[in-house]
Design a protein around this motif. Structure first.
Motif, PDB file in Angstrom:
ATOM      1  N   LEU A  23       1.816   6.856  -1.747  1.00 37.02           N
ATOM      2  CA  LEU A  23       1.090   6.230  -2.842  1.00 37.02           C
ATOM      3  C   LEU A  23       2.031   6.224  -4.034  1.00 37.02           C
ATOM      4  O   LEU A  23       2.396   7.276  -4.544  1.00 37.02           O
ATOM      5  N   GLY A  24       2.444   5.028  -4.457  1.00 40.61           N
ATOM      6  CA  GLY A  24       3.432   4.915  -5.524  1.00 40.61           C
ATOM      7  C   GLY A  24       2.934   4.137  -6.713  1.00 40.61           C
ATOM      8  O   GLY A  24       1.734   4.130  -7.014  1.00 40.61           O
ATOM      9  N   LYS A  25       3.852   3.440  -7.366  1.00 43.88           N
ATOM     10  CA  LYS A  25       3.546   2.784  -8.635  1.00 43.88           C
ATOM     11  C   LYS A  25       2.529   1.648  -8.511  1.00 43.88           C
ATOM     12  O   LYS A  25       1.908   1.291  -9.502  1.00 43.88           O
ATOM     13  N   ASN A  26       2.348   1.080  -7.326  1.00 43.96           N
ATOM     14  CA  ASN A  26       1.350   0.018  -7.157  1.00 43.96           C
ATOM     15  C   ASN A  26      -0.073   0.562  -7.163  1.00 43.96           C
ATOM     16  O   ASN A  26      -1.025  -0.199  -7.268  1.00 43.96           O
ATOM     17  N   GLY A  27      -0.216   1.852  -7.012  1.00 46.53           N
ATOM     18  CA  GLY A  27      -1.534   2.479  -7.066  1.00 46.53           C
ATOM     19  C   GLY A  27      -2.365   2.201  -5.822  1.00 46.53           C
ATOM     20  O   GLY A  27      -1.847   1.858  -4.760  1.00 46.53           O
ATOM     21  N   GLU A  29      -4.613  -0.152  -4.251  1.00 48.54           N
ATOM     22  CA  GLU A  29      -5.077  -1.536  -4.242  1.00 48.54           C
ATOM     23  C   GLU A  29      -5.605  -1.868  -2.853  1.00 48.54           C
ATOM     24  O   GLU A  29      -5.395  -1.120  -1.899  1.00 48.54           O
ATOM     25  N   PHE A  32      -3.319  -1.648   0.292  1.00 50.51           N
ATOM     26  CA  PHE A  32      -3.042  -0.253   0.630  1.00 50.51           C
ATOM     27  C   PHE A  32      -4.242   0.366   1.342  1.00 50.51           C
ATOM     28  O   PHE A  32      -4.095   1.052   2.354  1.00 50.51           O
ATOM     29  N   ASN A  53       5.052   8.729  -9.776  1.00 55.87           N
ATOM     30  CA  ASN A  53       4.896   7.494 -10.537  1.00 55.87           C
ATOM     31  C   ASN A  53       3.631   6.717 -10.174  1.00 55.87           C
ATOM     32  O   ASN A  53       3.430   5.612 -10.647  1.00 55.87           O
ATOM     33  N   SER A  54       2.762   7.295  -9.353  1.00 55.68           N
ATOM     34  CA  SER A  54       1.542   6.592  -8.937  1.00 55.68           C
ATOM     35  C   SER A  54       0.490   6.564 -10.044  1.00 55.68           C
ATOM     36  O   SER A  54      -0.397   5.715 -10.029  1.00 55.68           O
TER      37      SER A  54
END
Length: 100
Positions: A23-27, A29, A32, A53-54
């Motif tokens: 689980l990264g910066k795109n959060g 969604e 995912f 950075n999530s």
């Protein structure tokens, strides 16, 4: 809802598996969440790594994912989340009987 005995059993199974998602910066969604749904249907028990950075804490990410998908958050420790959802088509993991 699973019991503490079942949760402990699932934690022991999860001990040997590696995270299959990050689980990264795109959060969190929809694409995912779809990948997680598919993985849970195929494997029933998965581990996810939460990157710094999530924007989510480990427990917070677990709660959001579980609410969206309807799965059980087994463990949230460090930067790892363990999730479980019984497969509808092909159940593989047999949980021990409840505490009652």
């Amino acid at each position: 809802m699973i019991t503490t005995k079942q949760r402990a059993y699932l934690r022991s199974l999860a001990n040997g598996i590696s995270p299959i998602f990050q689980l990264g910066k795109n959060g969190i969604e929809e694409p995912f969440l779809k990948q997680i749904r598919d993985a849970l249907e195929a494997r029933e028990l998965i581990k996810i790594s939460v990157l710094e950075n999530s924007g989510y804490g480990t427990r917070e990410a677990s709660d959001v994912i579980c609410e969206e998908i309807g799965c059980e958050g087994i463990q949230a420790i460090g930067n790892k989340i363990v999730l479980f959802k019984q497969s509808q088509k092909n159940p593989k993991i047999e949980l021990p009987k409840g505490d009652k």
